[in-house]
Design an enzyme around this catalytic site. Sequence first.
Site, short mmCIF file in Angstrom:
data_model
loop_
_atom_site.label_atom_id
_atom_site.label_comp_id
_atom_site.label_asym_id
_atom_site.label_seq_id
_atom_site.Cartn_x
_atom_site.Cartn_y
_atom_site.Cartn_z
N CYS A 377 0.67 -1.10 -0.06
CA CYS A 377 -0.11 -0.01 0.19
C CYS A 377 0.83 1.49 -0.04
O CYS A 377 1.31 1.77 -1.16
CB CYS A 377 -0.87 0.38 1.10
SG CYS A 377 -2.57 0.38 1.23
N GLY A 379 3.64 1.31 0.87
CA GLY A 379 5.26 1.47 0.50
C GLY A 379 4.96 1.25 -0.85
O GLY A 379 6.18 1.11 -2.26
N GLU A 401 -0.62 13.16 -1.14
CA GLU A 401 -1.40 13.15 0.52
C GLU A 401 0.30 13.72 1.26
O GLU A 401 -0.55 14.46 2.10
CB GLU A 401 -0.99 11.77 1.31
CG GLU A 401 -1.38 11.39 2.12
CD GLU A 401 -1.07 10.14 2.58
OE1 GLU A 401 -0.88 9.01 2.01
OE2 GLU A 401 -1.95 9.66 4.24
N HIS A 506 -3.43 -4.79 0.10
CA HIS A 506 -3.12 -5.41 1.64
C HIS A 506 -3.18 -6.27 1.55
O HIS A 506 -3.72 -7.82 1.99
CB HIS A 506 -4.13 -4.87 2.79
CG HIS A 506 -3.95 -3.45 3.37
ND1 HIS A 506 -2.33 -2.67 3.99
CD2 HIS A 506 -4.25 -2.45 2.35
CE1 HIS A 506 -2.24 -1.61 4.40
NE2 HIS A 506 -2.98 -1.52 3.00
N GLU A 508 -1.22 -9.07 3.07
CA GLU A 508 -0.76 -9.94 4.43
C GLU A 508 -2.47 -9.99 4.96
O GLU A 508 -2.55 -10.80 5.81
CB GLU A 508 0.11 -8.51 5.31
CG GLU A 508 -1.51 -7.24 5.93
CD GLU A 508 -1.09 -6.70 4.80
OE1 GLU A 508 -0.47 -6.38 3.46
OE2 GLU A 508 -1.50 -4.95 5.51
N1 GLN Z 1 -1.77 6.50 2.86
C1 GLN Z 1 -2.29 5.74 1.46
C2 GLN Z 1 -3.77 6.01 1.25
O1 GLN Z 1 -4.35 6.80 1.85
C3 GLN Z 1 -1.86 4.47 1.80
C4 GLN Z 1 -2.44 4.11 2.97
C5 GLN Z 1 -1.82 2.07 3.43
O2 GLN Z 1 -1.17 2.55 3.34
N2 GLN Z 1 -3.28 1.59 3.69
O3 GLN Z 1 -3.69 6.02 -0.32
#
Ligand code: GLN
Length: 530
Positions: A377, A379, A401, A506, A508
């Site tokens: 995500c 990352g 962001e 995600h 995981e």
């Molecule tokens: N902050 C990022 C977003 O909102 C990634 C979110 C996350 O890693 N779950 O897109």
Amino acid sequence: MSGVGKGVAVASIAKILQSKGYNVTAIKIDPYINVDAGTMNPVEHGEVFVTHNGMECDQDLGNYERFLNQNILAMNYMTTGSVYKSVIDKERNLEYKGKCVEVVPHIPEEVIRRIEKAGENEKADIVIIEIGGTAGEYQNVLFLEAARMMHLKRPEAVLFILVSFLPIPNKIGEMKTKPTQYAVRTLNSAGIQPDFILCRSARPLDSRRKAKISTFCNIGEEDVISAPDVESIYDIPVNFEKDDLGKKILKKLGLRVKKTNMQDWKKMAHGMKNCTKNKEIKIGIIGKYFKTGDFILTDSYVSVIEAVKHAAWANKRRAKIEWINSDEFEEDEKSVGKLKNYDGIIVPGGFGARGVEGKILAIQYARENNIPFFGLCLGMQMAVIEFARNVCKLENANSTEINPKTKYPVIDFIPQQKEQIKNKNYGGTMRLGACKCRLNKGTISRKAYKQDIIEERHRHRYEFNNDFKDVLEEHGLTIAGVNPDQNLVEIIEIKNHPFFVGVQFHPEFLSRPLHAHPLFRVFVKACIKK
Ligand code: GLN
């Protein structure tokens, strides 16, 4: 008490009852006002888990899924906030037909309605409900009241299990039962008598204390269950079975053991525990939600940790996971060189600007030095930024962001999200839950999944900006997966690297102890090769 292992205890009980031939589901009740867990900082409350249908919830639902090897849906999660919200909404819709709506009985009735609905939805024979918090605190009183009312209505079908902590004060070295005695008294005053007490402690319960708890807590000795600390949580169902807990619970519910099916689980649990003899792989997790005061907290990344363990076990290795605070690299850029000591690094999810430059430095190091890298995500988003800045030379490229004014917004939100932010509509409005992704041929991801279309769970607001797709691809970034409905980039990779994969979702959340996630498995394989 929070952190004492109620979630894992519930998951373990669910597992053993499932292994005896019953359809089991589990529900988590969180006694706070937040409508869901999505608005909480993970350092406050641990990882925010996401269900397939997009509920941002407590990490315990992750344990239920991993132990039961089945999806748990949004319906199986409630908070004080969500219960009150639906009662108030119903009142506004005149559903109480002019009655005075009161805390009791209307709130417990709504709790019971939700429990019954979740059980029916899952066609469950047995529903296990975890009431969060501590016996005696103000917050969970109405949930205990709901439990009492359920028992009153059908005493033969409802039983209570208290998970209690027995401290062994260092100076004395003796296990103390007094807090358990008080917890039972508190429950009694709420009209509840536990049928079983699970005694969580650093050490196993001895017969002396068992007898004491039995006498003072008004419970048969055989129903006082020892639950000492264990090395691997997957051992807990096996330990409970040694005490015949599953059989005892079924007996009290008037049910019989239909079959016994724990062989695969036992083998896995045994293997995970004994993998200390296996060769080690060292994985660095580069994040920022580790510290709480002077203590290190790894709860924020629990699904990532479990996914790594599952994948290591599937590869017959033992994972040694180390925590690296990304701020560290920002303070001293050269310190990023310490990453050469790792077999692989993971940059997990996160929010906000703190620590992101450190993560970008770490990703650059992994890319340039052939260290297996897996971005989850945030990352993945940081990997795109790193590539844009250092390979495509898009100076100061960023995510909006982090820097809304960046000249090169390689990560940006889609128009629907802009509206949400403008209206300060933050709760439950991210891209949430399972979405489809089409995998491109010849990629690491396609080879790992062995499928063209996959489904993975999401929780983010920002996306890969397709305006930069061409320039990034021209410089060698591979788009390995795309959401077919919205044309959103889901996976990026780079070639000529042992493993460099970033995923917008995600993975995981889908890893299970008996079914390691394909991408984690291949990542670990690359770590072994290194
Ligand atoms: N902050 C990022 C977003 O909102 C990634 C979110 C996350 O890693 N779950 O897109």
